[in-house]
Design a protein around this motif. Structure first.
Motif, short mmCIF file in Angstrom:
data_model
loop_
_atom_site.label_atom_id
_atom_site.label_comp_id
_atom_site.label_asym_id
_atom_site.label_seq_id
_atom_site.Cartn_x
_atom_site.Cartn_y
_atom_site.Cartn_z
N GLN A 110 0.91 -1.21 -0.13
CA GLN A 110 0.00 -0.08 -0.02
C GLN A 110 0.82 1.29 -0.01
OE1 GLN A 110 -2.92 0.10 3.05
NE2 GLN A 110 -3.60 2.04 2.72
N VAL A 111 1.89 1.11 0.70
CA VAL A 111 2.92 2.42 0.82
C VAL A 111 3.53 2.44 -0.84
CG1 VAL A 111 4.95 3.26 1.72
CG2 VAL A 111 3.28 2.26 3.18
N ARG A 112 3.75 1.26 -1.12
CA ARG A 112 4.54 1.45 -2.44
C ARG A 112 3.59 2.01 -3.44
NH1 ARG A 112 7.54 -3.67 -5.22
NH2 ARG A 112 8.37 -2.73 -7.16
N ARG A 113 2.27 1.61 -3.49
CA ARG A 113 1.42 2.28 -4.25
C ARG A 113 1.15 3.66 -4.15
NH1 ARG A 113 -1.20 -2.65 -3.40
NH2 ARG A 113 -2.58 -1.83 -1.77
N ALA A 114 1.33 4.12 -2.69
CA ALA A 114 1.07 5.78 -2.26
C ALA A 114 2.47 6.22 -3.00
CB ALA A 114 1.00 5.65 -1.02
N GLU A 115 3.52 5.66 -2.86
CA GLU A 115 4.60 6.38 -3.59
C GLU A 115 4.59 6.21 -5.02
OE1 GLU A 115 7.38 7.73 -2.20
OE2 GLU A 115 6.78 7.59 -0.16
N ARG A 116 3.83 5.90 -5.84
CA ARG A 116 3.61 5.74 -7.15
C ARG A 116 4.97 4.99 -7.86
NH1 ARG A 116 1.74 11.96 -8.45
NH2 ARG A 116 -0.18 12.19 -7.16
N GLU A 117 5.27 3.93 -6.98
CA GLU A 117 6.72 3.26 -7.39
C GLU A 117 6.05 1.90 -8.24
OE1 GLU A 117 9.42 3.32 -7.36
OE2 GLU A 117 9.90 5.47 -6.20
N TRP A 118 5.12 2.27 -9.09
CA TRP A 118 4.78 1.02 -10.10
C TRP A 118 5.92 0.60 -11.08
CZ3 TRP A 118 5.25 2.45 -15.04
CH2 TRP A 118 4.91 3.84 -15.32
N LEU A 119 6.51 1.58 -11.29
CA LEU A 119 8.00 1.30 -12.53
C LEU A 119 8.83 0.33 -11.55
CD1 LEU A 119 8.65 1.97 -15.37
CD2 LEU A 119 10.14 3.51 -14.27
#
Length: 451
Positions: free
Chosen positions: A161-170
């Motif tokens: 969830q934190v990763r998605r909040a950070e926009r770290e999809w790449l």
């Protein structure tokens, strides 16, 4: 020994900035005091470098319009400068080869004529960025040193969830960098690889014995004593008449964990056992303010917002503890700065910060899920509250450790030993550079190794 002639490449090198650009500038200038150095950097840095007092004859500024386009495109996709760091890294990596091609055109003849003993590329720090120069330099037998390289620490389990909040999809596609032209040849053609974290060391050398022989672990960050004069002054003991003051410094983005720290500290703040100052700004500021209001913590929490880098130390002089629950930190320069001020660091055992704190110099907390981190930070703070003498002793030890090992002067001396190892086949420097409390570095940066 003769003074070495070194062409230093630091596309990002700027004394007015922080993070990678400050590392590029600080390390290059520290090396200038030990060798005959010429810096190659991007033209956007020229004005600041000149203003800092560096002569124009000691550096070359190269214009790279592709990098400016990459910055703008990355900023658009990230929605600003706070989130999606992997997007920024990917775009700048694609644009960077143009900078090295221009560098080669400018310096090819001088390199072929033997005007430089070696080339050292300091930035980019990312291990995903290949070097156009690696093959060229190998053909003319000019050694290339890469690093410090750092990055790519995996996201810990339970923080999607934190990763998605950070926009770290790449980041899910990061391993594709191995397919970039030149990645393998860059590493194999380099004479030495300075790797700044244990994770990067394993990523680069895993399965490659030939790379293991040229790889050296050495963290990238250090302290400028002129910016942090407190490094030479023992910290005072905690005051008897006031609560312990805890500080956090960083961008207010999800992975830095300021919200977890605030929740961990909440009951201790209400009980007037500690006060907390969260220094920084970012998307989480409103969320933090809501927690303060909901938990009725206003009397014990300060949220000053963004603070200029040169002003951070003024805030830290009032603190005894530096709490930093970041779940994905590569280097941890801010932790070193707090240690230089004599603060006791409390960090997670994940990524770069934990590697900077030997036994007796702070608290390293096992990582877990969000609830576990909050509980473990609360427990650590409670233990420190109950033993202020330990707070003072660990802060003192932390400060001395940084003073001995992590000034730019010391780091330049450490890297100079790598230079001589590369060009003169001198003794392997790695045993002396694997820093630990048993290794002591004198004030001039030289290293003595205690077996």
């Amino acid at each position: 020994m003769k003074k070495l002639r070194v062409l230093i490449i630091a596309e990002a090198a700027n004394p007015d900035l922080t993070s990678v650009a400050l590392i590029g500038y600080s390390l290059s200038q520290a090396l200038a005091s030990r060798c005959d150095m010429h810096l190659v950097t991007e033209s956007r840095n020229a004005e600041s470098i000149l203003a800092a007092g560096v002569s124009a004859e000691h550096f070359t500024a190269i214009d790279n319009p592709a990098q400016r386009i990459a910055f703008r495109m990355a900023k658009f996709l990230r929605g600003g400068n706070s989130l999606g760091w992997t997007i920024h890294s990917a775009f700048t990596t694609l644009a960077y080869p143009i900078f090295e091609r221009k560098t080669w055109r400018r310096f090819a003849e001088r390199l072929k004529n033997g005007e430089f003993d070696l080339v050292h590329r300091i930035t980019p720090l990312s291990p995903t960025t290949p070097s156009f120069l690696a093959d060229k330099l190998a053909k003319i037998q000019v050694p290339l040193i890469l690093g410090p390289l750092n990055g790519g620490v995996p996201w810990p389990a339970g923080f999607d969830q934190v990763r998605r909040a950070e926009r770290e999809w790449l980041g899910y596609c990061r391993d594709l960098y191995r397919l970039l032209p030149g990645v393998k040849t860059t590493r194999h053609n380099a004479a030495a690889l300075i790797l700044a974290s244990r994770h990067t060391y394993q990523e680069v050398t895993n399965g490659h014995p030939d790379l293991e022989t040229k790889a050296i672990w050495l963290p990238e960050n250090a302290i400028d004593p002129e910016r942090f004069p407190e490094i030479s002054i023992d910290p005072p003991p905690p005051p008897d008449d006031r609560p312990l003051h805890v500080a956090f410094v960083g961008r207010l983005v999800p992975y830095k964990g300021a919200d977890m720290l605030l929740e961990a500290a909440a009951p201790l703040i209400r009980n007037r056992q500690i006060t907390l100052e969260i220094i920084g700004d970012g998307p989480q500021m409103n969320e933090l303010q809501q927690i303060v209001d909901r938990e009725k913590l206003a009397d014990g929490v300060q949220l000053p917002g963004w603070v200029a880098h040169e002003e951070v130390r003024r805030h830290l002089t009032h603190a005894q503890i530096f709490a930093f629950p970041s779940v994905r930190e590569f280097g941890g320069g801010v932790v070193l700065e707090a240690m230089a001020m004599g603060l006791t660091p409390v960090v997670l055992d994940y990524g770069g910060p934990a590697e900077l704190i030997p036994d007796g110099c702070g608290i390293v907390i096992p990582i877990g899920d969000r609830e576990a981190i909050i509980n473990r930070f609360r427990e650590a703070l409670e233990n420190l509250i109950g033993d202020p003498k330990a707070v003072h002793q660990m802060g003192l030890q932390a400060q001395r450790y940084v003073r001995n090992h992590f000034t730019w002067k010391a780091k330049a001396r450490q890297i100079e030993t790598i230079y001589y190892w590369v060009i003169a086949d001198s003794p392997d420097p790695k045993p002396n550079l694997m820093l630990s409390p048993a290794n002591e570095t004198s004030e001039d940066g030289s290293i003595s190794f205690q077996s």
